[in-house]
Structures are given as C-alpha cells and as structure tokens.
Design an enzyme around this catalytic site. Structure first.
Site, PDB file in Angstrom:
ATOM      1  N   GLY A 151       0.844  -1.071   0.318  1.00 55.48           N
ATOM      2  CA  GLY A 151       0.005  -0.155  -0.064  1.00 55.48           C
ATOM      3  C   GLY A 151       0.810   1.060   0.078  1.00 55.48           C
ATOM      4  O   GLY A 151       1.105   1.980  -1.259  1.00 55.48           O
ATOM      5  N   ARG A 152       1.595   2.025   1.351  1.00 57.35           N
ATOM      6  CA  ARG A 152       2.266   2.867   1.605  1.00 57.35           C
ATOM      7  C   ARG A 152       3.422   2.815   0.039  1.00 57.35           C
ATOM      8  O   ARG A 152       3.152   4.220  -0.612  1.00 57.35           O
ATOM      9  CB  ARG A 152       2.837   2.842   3.316  1.00 57.35           C
ATOM     10  CG  ARG A 152       4.112   3.829   3.169  1.00 57.35           C
ATOM     11  CD  ARG A 152       4.497   4.209   3.729  1.00 57.35           C
ATOM     12  NE  ARG A 152       3.709   2.818   5.396  1.00 57.35           N
ATOM     13  CZ  ARG A 152       3.178   3.628   6.112  1.00 57.35           C
ATOM     14  NH1 ARG A 152       3.233   5.451   6.240  1.00 57.35           N
ATOM     15  NH2 ARG A 152       2.511   3.183   6.922  1.00 57.35           N
ATOM     16  N   CYS A 159      -7.762  23.708  16.889  1.00 55.21           N
ATOM     17  CA  CYS A 159      -7.678  23.534  18.360  1.00 55.21           C
ATOM     18  C   CYS A 159      -7.164  22.463  19.093  1.00 55.21           C
ATOM     19  O   CYS A 159      -7.676  22.285  19.946  1.00 55.21           O
ATOM     20  CB  CYS A 159      -9.215  24.215  18.644  1.00 55.21           C
ATOM     21  SG  CYS A 159      -9.227  25.997  18.053  1.00 55.21           S
ATOM     22  N   TYR A 189       0.951   9.487  14.934  1.00 52.74           N
ATOM     23  CA  TYR A 189       2.546   8.547  15.419  1.00 52.74           C
ATOM     24  C   TYR A 189       3.462   9.614  15.200  1.00 52.74           C
ATOM     25  O   TYR A 189       5.059   8.307  15.666  1.00 52.74           O
ATOM     26  CB  TYR A 189       2.785   7.568  13.642  1.00 52.74           C
ATOM     27  CG  TYR A 189       1.315   6.830  13.465  1.00 52.74           C
ATOM     28  CD1 TYR A 189       1.110   5.412  14.132  1.00 52.74           C
ATOM     29  CD2 TYR A 189       1.355   6.867  11.569  1.00 52.74           C
ATOM     30  CE1 TYR A 189      -0.074   5.099  13.156  1.00 52.74           C
ATOM     31  CE2 TYR A 189       0.173   6.054  10.983  1.00 52.74           C
ATOM     32  CZ  TYR A 189      -0.886   5.640  12.070  1.00 52.74           C
ATOM     33  OH  TYR A 189      -1.395   5.254  10.830  1.00 52.74           O
TER      34      TYR A 189
HETATM   35  C1  LIG Z   1      -2.435  -2.077   6.081  1.00 48.43           C
HETATM   36  C2  LIG Z   1      -2.025  -3.699   4.815  1.00 48.43           C
HETATM   37  C3  LIG Z   1      -1.533  -3.725   4.070  1.00 48.43           C
HETATM   38  C4  LIG Z   1      -0.873  -2.431   3.667  1.00 48.43           C
HETATM   39  O1  LIG Z   1       0.002  -1.897   4.201  1.00 48.43           O
HETATM   40  P1  LIG Z   1       1.225  -1.249   3.856  1.00 48.43           P
HETATM   41  O2  LIG Z   1       1.751  -0.656   4.720  1.00 48.43           O
HETATM   42  O3  LIG Z   1       0.241  -0.067   3.583  1.00 48.43           O
HETATM   43  O4  LIG Z   1       2.082  -2.262   2.921  1.00 48.43           O
HETATM   44  C5  LIG Z   1      -1.425  -4.855   4.181  1.00 48.43           C
HETATM   45  N1  LIG Z   1      -2.084  -5.873   4.292  1.00 48.43           N
HETATM   46  C6  LIG Z   1      -3.237  -5.998   4.915  1.00 48.43           C
HETATM   47  C7  LIG Z   1      -3.691  -7.002   5.765  1.00 48.43           C
HETATM   48  C8  LIG Z   1      -2.740  -4.007   5.963  1.00 48.43           C
HETATM   49  O5  LIG Z   1      -3.852  -4.683   6.784  1.00 48.43           O
END
Ligand SMILES: *Cc1c(COP(=O)(O)O)cnc(C)c1O
Length: 431
Positions: free
Chosen positions: A283-284, A350, A324
C-alpha cells in the site's frame, strides 16, 4: 524517477507535479489539495511487479482509496487488497476483476462477507475460527466454496512504529501460529470453504529486510508441515509493509532503507522454495511517494523565540504527524532567495497536537505562499476527517500536462446535509 521536481524559469525555481506547476493547481482547485502523480503510481507499480516477479500484486486500498488511484493501478493489471465492504464497493467501481480482490481484516461482518461472496472475490484472508465458520455457512448457503487463506500471526516483531506493528503475538491480528495447523485441517473439511493457503502481514513502514525474512521462513515451515500432513497449500500471501524513505535526512534514514531489489529477491526465493502462487499487498510503497499535500500559508507569527507558519491544512487533512509523530519533508513551491531559518509548520485546529513539522529550516515564508508536504499519497486523504467543521482537502491527479479533480472539496451545504434535526427541535428558539 522524480515526479515532483523544481523547474527554473527566469531565475525563479518552481515546484511541478509532472508537467503541471503546483501554483496552477492551487489556482484551479484551491488549497489544501492532495496532488497525485499518475506517472509515479504507474512507474512504482511496474517497478514493484518487476522486482517481485511472477506474483499477484494486490494494491492495499486502505493506503489511498480514491477511485482514480485504484483505476490507475487497475489499468496496469493490479489487484486490490480490501479491508471493508466500502473498499470492496470502491474496487468493483474501479473495475478491478473480482478474482484479483483479496479480503483482509480482523473484523469482517457477515454482511461484508455476503457482499464479497456475491461479488465472487478471489480470496478471503481469515483471521479466526469464528470468522471461518461464519464464512463457511454463508458460502454453503449460496452453494459456493469461499477461497480461503488463513492469516497466521508469525510472532515476528516488524521493528516499526508500535501502532503499525501487526505480527507480534500480542497484536490482535491473525491466527495464533501454533493453532494454525489444526484450524487448517478443520477448514479443509468444511463444505463452504476451498483452502488455498496461508497469509501474513506483519506491519507497515518496515525499513529492514530481516523481519520479512523471519516471517517468510516461519510461514514456509508451516506450509511444509501442512503439505506433509496431506494438505494442499497452493498460495502464499506475503502481505504488504514495504517502507518508504520519508526523507533523505529524516529520522527514518538512520535505520537504513529497504531496497526494493532485495525485497523482490526474497519474495522470488520464497516462491521458488515453496512452489506456491504468491500474492503481495503493498500500500504505502505504491502510493506514498506518488502524492503530496499542497497547502497555503495563512500567516506567520512569532511566539517567544518560535516562528510559527500557520497553513490552511491541518491534522484533519493529514493525521500522521499527530498520530504517529511522523516526519514528512516540507518544501516551498517557489523558494525565496536568502537564508533558511527554523520554523514550525502548524495547522489552524484547536489542538496543540496540530503540528505538521517542527524546527524545519526553510527559506522565508509569507502569507499567501504555497508549500507542500511530501510523501503524503498513502495514509493521508484516507484518514482525513471534518474535525473543527473543516472541509477535508480536495484530491487532484496529474498526468503529463493534464490535471483533474478526483475528489472535490465538500461545500458547506454538503456538510450541513449530513445532519438531520429531530422533529422536536424544529420549533422557534426562546426569545
Ligand atoms: C494495511 C495492510 C496492508 C498494506 O500495508 P502497507 O504498509 O501500506 O504496505 C497490506 N495487508 C494488510 C492485511 C493490511 O492490513
């Protein structure tokens, strides 16, 4: 692979997204706005796919669930990893083939599972016995067999931020490692279930290879034990979690950076050794560097010896610094000449926690100037809220010299339309 870069025009530097000046985006769509580079998403998807070899890459929608982002990656062949019925609706609306959708998450409801069964998705990563039983019943009612991978908890410390560590025995995720074999055997007997294999996801923003390696080894051992017991384990889902450098000289940099080629080689070796189909859920890594948050300086004020730059974005737009303590690089869109001095970049909310960056050396900033928060394409817009009745940032996608509004800013009418007065409040107020 620079998608956001300075261009020089008549001695003045200006930051661009691909071939579009960010000042132009601010004029057209206002601020604050997330700006995503389509080329960045495409190139990152291709680089990742190439590095991991023959695998199903399911982009994790929770990092950035904008339809245009899902579609951009889907057009390249990506599948999608979802964690809710809402994300399923988005993946389907973005025309992702159901067979390429993986459903993860510790709290899938019966309604969400039914929705996924009706859509015919490719894999359920099941996290408990109770979930497995409910899924089996719902599938059998429909005369289906749900394709399942058991998400196991390998008890490996991802050495990342505590709040994004998911693979330790104390975390809520996955099936306890030493229970997995027995549950796999039970699942293989269930009418509504077709066992495919195993899944893991040990955390997010991993910056070292060792935790991945440790988790993959444990997963491999379990896979071989299951096969020795006569079970079919055709697929392994190795999760996501690949980290990104938030800055060359930021605090993350000290840990060293995880190299995509090394990660890819590890994935390919795992596939070769275990002879299984591989699914990955980044994802990231895919979306983070492909986006930034464009914001305008409202005013600059000095308190004691602190110089505060108050901008029109806030923690409701980008929660990561407050949640974080995350570090994001800040850049002026058109840097003024002269000395860089330390400032704090803060939002209007605020809350004392509404600080985007502290003690950053930046060229002089004045009211009306534009700055950007880099690497905000993942876990940015998805976590936004309307706290303080602020309209969350708009979202814009750029491709070459084109730009398009892909999630407009809500207006006040839309905001007010969400609330409904009960009938007993509709009379006039006391004089
Ligand atoms: C959040 C998540 C991802 C993606 O994580 P990244 O760190 O953004 O790559 C993949 N698999 C599961 C099950 C997740 O909960």
């Amino acid at each position: 692979m620079e998608y956001f870069h300075y261009r020089d025009s008549a001695g003045q530097q200006e930051l661009f997204a691909e071939d579009v000046a960010l000042s132009r985006i601010a004029e057209r769509f206002g601020t604050p706005s997330y700006v995503y580079s389509s080329a960045a998403l495409v190139r990152r998807y291709r680089a990742f796919s190439e590095a991991v070899g023959d695998a199903l890459v399911c982009y994790s929608a929770k990092a950035n669930d904008n339809l245009a982002v899902l579609r951009c990656l889907g057009l390249e062949g990506a599948g999608v990893d979802i964690v809710s019925g809402g994300e399923l609706a988005r993946a389907l609306a973005a025309d992702i083939a159901p067979a390429k959708i993986v459903f993860a998450g510790v709290g899938k409801t019966g309604a969400e599972m039914a929705q996924a069964l009706d859509a015919g998705i490719g894999q359920y990563n099941v996290e408990s016995e109770q979930e497995l039983e409910l899924l089996a019943t719902l599938a059998a009612d429909r005369g289906l067999r749900a394709p399942v991978a058991l998400r196991v908890n390998p008890d490996v410390d991802a050495k990342t931020h505590d709040k994004i560590s998911t693979g330790r025995a104390k975390d809520k995720f996955g099936i306890e490692f030493n229970q997995a074999e027995a549950l796999y055997a039970r699942a293989a007997q269930m009418d509504g279930i077709a066992m495919r294999g195993l899944a893991i996801h040990i955390g997010s923003q991993l910056t070292a290879l060792a935790p991945f390696e440790a988790a993959f080894v444990r997963l491999g051992e379990l896979c071989l034990r299951l096969r020795a017991g006569g079970h079919t384990v055709s697929h392994l889902d190795l999760g996501g979690g690949l980290g990104i450098p938030y800055a060359e000289d930021g605090p993350d940099a000290e840990d060293g950076q995880l190299n995509l080629a090394d990660y890819g080689a590890l994935v390919q070796r795992t596939k070769r050794d275990l002879e299984a189909g591989i699914t990955l859920e980044p994802g990231r890594w895919m979306a983070g560097p492909a986006g930034l948050l464009l914001t305008q300086v409202i005013r600059v004020k000095r308190n004691g010896n602190k110089q505060f730059v108050i901008v029109d974005m806030a923690m409701n737009d980008l929660l990561r610094p407050a949640l974080y303590g995350a570090w994001h690089d800040i850049q002026p869109v058109a840097p003024r000449p002269g000395e860089a001095l330390p400032v704090d970049i803060v939002g209007p909310i605020c809350e004392s926690g509404d600080v985007i960056a502290t003690d950053r050396a930046l060229p002089e900033l004045r009211a009306g100037d534009l700055i950007v928060v880099r690497d905000a394409g993942a876990y940015g817009a998805v976590m936004s809220s309307s706290y303080n009745s602020r309209m969350p940032a708009a979202e814009v996608m750029v491709r070459d010299a084109d730009s398009a509004l892909i999630r407009p800013r809500l207006d006040y009418d839309a905001m007010l339309a969400r609330d409904v007065l009960p009938d007993w409040q509709t009379g006039p107020a006391k004089a």
